[in-house]
Design a protein around this motif. Sequence first.
Motif, short mmCIF file in Angstrom:
data_model
loop_
_atom_site.label_atom_id
_atom_site.label_comp_id
_atom_site.label_asym_id
_atom_site.label_seq_id
_atom_site.Cartn_x
_atom_site.Cartn_y
_atom_site.Cartn_z
N GLY A 129 1.01 -1.21 0.07
CA GLY A 129 -0.11 0.05 0.13
C GLY A 129 0.84 1.32 -0.07
N HIS A 130 2.22 1.09 -0.14
CA HIS A 130 3.04 2.33 -0.06
C HIS A 130 2.88 3.01 -1.17
N HIS A 131 2.99 4.30 -1.17
CA HIS A 131 3.06 5.34 -2.51
C HIS A 131 3.97 4.76 -3.50
N ARG A 132 5.05 4.79 -2.81
CA ARG A 132 6.39 4.32 -3.71
C ARG A 132 6.46 3.38 -4.72
N LEU A 133 5.49 2.25 -4.23
CA LEU A 133 5.32 1.24 -5.05
C LEU A 133 4.49 1.64 -6.28
N HIS A 134 3.51 2.29 -6.09
CA HIS A 134 2.71 2.66 -7.19
C HIS A 134 3.36 3.87 -7.95
N ALA A 135 4.25 4.64 -7.41
CA ALA A 135 4.87 5.73 -8.18
C ALA A 135 5.96 5.02 -9.20
N VAL A 136 6.60 4.05 -8.69
CA VAL A 136 7.78 3.48 -9.49
C VAL A 136 6.81 2.57 -10.67
N ARG A 137 5.74 2.14 -10.32
CA ARG A 137 5.12 1.20 -11.43
C ARG A 137 4.59 2.58 -12.38
N ALA A 138 4.03 3.42 -11.97
CA ALA A 138 3.43 4.61 -12.98
C ALA A 138 4.68 4.99 -13.99
N HIS A 139 5.96 5.12 -13.33
CA HIS A 139 7.00 5.73 -14.15
C HIS A 139 7.40 4.70 -14.95
N LEU A 140 7.32 3.40 -14.71
CA LEU A 140 7.61 2.38 -15.73
C LEU A 140 6.75 2.15 -16.81
N GLN A 141 5.36 2.24 -16.37
CA GLN A 141 4.35 2.19 -17.33
C GLN A 141 4.24 3.31 -18.23
N GLU A 142 4.74 4.56 -17.68
CA GLU A 142 4.61 5.78 -18.68
C GLU A 142 6.12 5.47 -19.87
N GLN A 143 7.06 4.94 -19.31
CA GLN A 143 8.31 4.54 -20.30
C GLN A 143 7.98 3.60 -21.18
N ALA A 144 6.77 2.57 -20.64
CA ALA A 144 6.58 1.49 -21.71
C ALA A 144 5.46 2.02 -22.58
N GLY A 145 4.95 3.10 -22.60
CA GLY A 145 3.85 3.64 -23.41
C GLY A 145 2.62 3.36 -22.83
N GLU A 146 2.42 2.68 -21.72
CA GLU A 146 1.05 2.36 -21.12
C GLU A 146 0.42 3.68 -20.40
N HIS A 147 0.25 4.72 -20.94
CA HIS A 147 -0.28 5.93 -20.36
C HIS A 147 -1.41 5.89 -19.59
N THR A 148 -2.50 5.19 -19.92
CA THR A 148 -3.51 5.35 -19.19
C THR A 148 -3.42 4.54 -17.65
N ALA A 149 -2.74 3.52 -17.78
CA ALA A 149 -2.33 2.76 -16.47
C ALA A 149 -1.48 3.55 -15.69
N ALA A 150 -0.36 4.29 -16.45
CA ALA A 150 0.55 5.23 -15.62
C ALA A 150 -0.08 6.40 -14.94
N ARG A 151 -0.96 6.91 -15.77
CA ARG A 151 -1.93 7.99 -14.83
C ARG A 151 -2.64 7.53 -13.72
N ALA A 152 -3.29 6.26 -13.83
CA ALA A 152 -4.08 5.89 -12.85
C ALA A 152 -3.10 5.72 -11.67
N ASN A 153 -1.83 5.20 -11.72
CA ASN A 153 -0.94 4.73 -10.73
C ASN A 153 -0.37 6.06 -10.08
N TYR A 154 0.15 7.00 -11.02
CA TYR A 154 0.54 8.08 -10.43
C TYR A 154 -0.60 9.17 -9.58
#
Length: 408
Positions: free
Chosen positions: A356-381
């Motif tokens: 439940g830690h925010h950094r887990l979601h922040a790292v996932r969002a950053h990697l999703q953004e780099q992978a082009g998964e922008h919708t998922a990245a926005r949700a995790n940010y």
Amino acid sequence: MSTHARLEDLLRELTPQVLGALLRRYGGFEECEDAVQEALLSAATRWPVEGVPDSPRSWLITVAARRMVDQIRSEQARRHREISAAVQQTPDPLPPADQDDTLVLLFLCCHPALTPASQVALTLRAVGGLTTAEVARAFLVPEATMGPRISRAKQRIKASGASFTMPNAHQWPERLDAVLHVLYLIFNEGYTASSGPDLHREELTAEAIRIIRMLHRSLPDDGEVAALLALMLLTDARRSARTGPDGALIPLAEQDRTQWDTAMIDEGVALITAALSSSPLGPYQLQAAIAALHVQAPRAEDTDWDQIRILYGILRRIAPNPMVTLNHVVAVAMTRGPRAGLELLETLDSDPRIAGHHRLHAVRAHLQEQAGEHTAARANYTLAARRTTSLPEQRYLLERANRLDRPR
């Protein structure tokens, strides 16, 4: 800095020193802490009106000692024999005004009668000056859990009959791991505050560095002590470049490296180089070596991510914890691509310490953004922003999320 803020900083710095002075004379952890808190309250009320005394530490010790004697005398009927020893006999004199007992207090809080978790919690509270809520966040547990833990720790210290003296040479190793972990947590809370409007709490990072320097002077040949000092210096050297004029967070890759403190970097690199060449490898040495690789790169793109990935892999083996794994994920992504990082990140989803830690979601969002998964990245940010109580981190994460809505 405002007068009020300077006064707060002064009182925070003096608190463990005054508590140490009272413990040396009277003993009784909880009673001494109560007397110190009353003295601090008196100072916070009187000093803005009367001015800060010439020797604020002596003033606080004197007032706290009076409160302590008053408290002892008020219990005379119930504790006659204890009172006779504390009041009717002549107690040891108060220590000189320039004697700093912070290090003695630090080792007392890490007494072996306490569990490792209680050692860390009590020291963060008594030496670091963190609130119970801040200590709870450092442990990733609710405040309702941490409050009783700290109270029980004080009672165990009292029941153990521990004296307010430095441990002897045979006792040092058993307390040193807890002492280093405490200072590491104090520094981290200061470098990236877990809550509030500011990214930094400079009074905490400065206090952690001050205490680890004291410890390094006492144990100059200990590689892990030297490494922790190096890690703090190499990390704190970047502090001025981590925020913009408006207090906004600036990530490492975007920082102006000319703002980094080269003197701190040089000292930190020298410390970790010497430690690695002369001491058995430990977790703080690995972390300091990683920090050195970051600050020695002239540009972000020059960072030796392959070496950082290897070092985090070793760190995961000798000192596994979810935050180390999270940092290893970033290094893997930087060397093998974001999808490799996302795959490794899935191993943390079932770990309750970080799920439940925010950094887990922040790292996932950053990697999703780099992978082009922008919708998922926005949700995790957005999810990460909701889960952090640090306003600068929250603003940064929401900006990253909103940026993905803009035309590309």
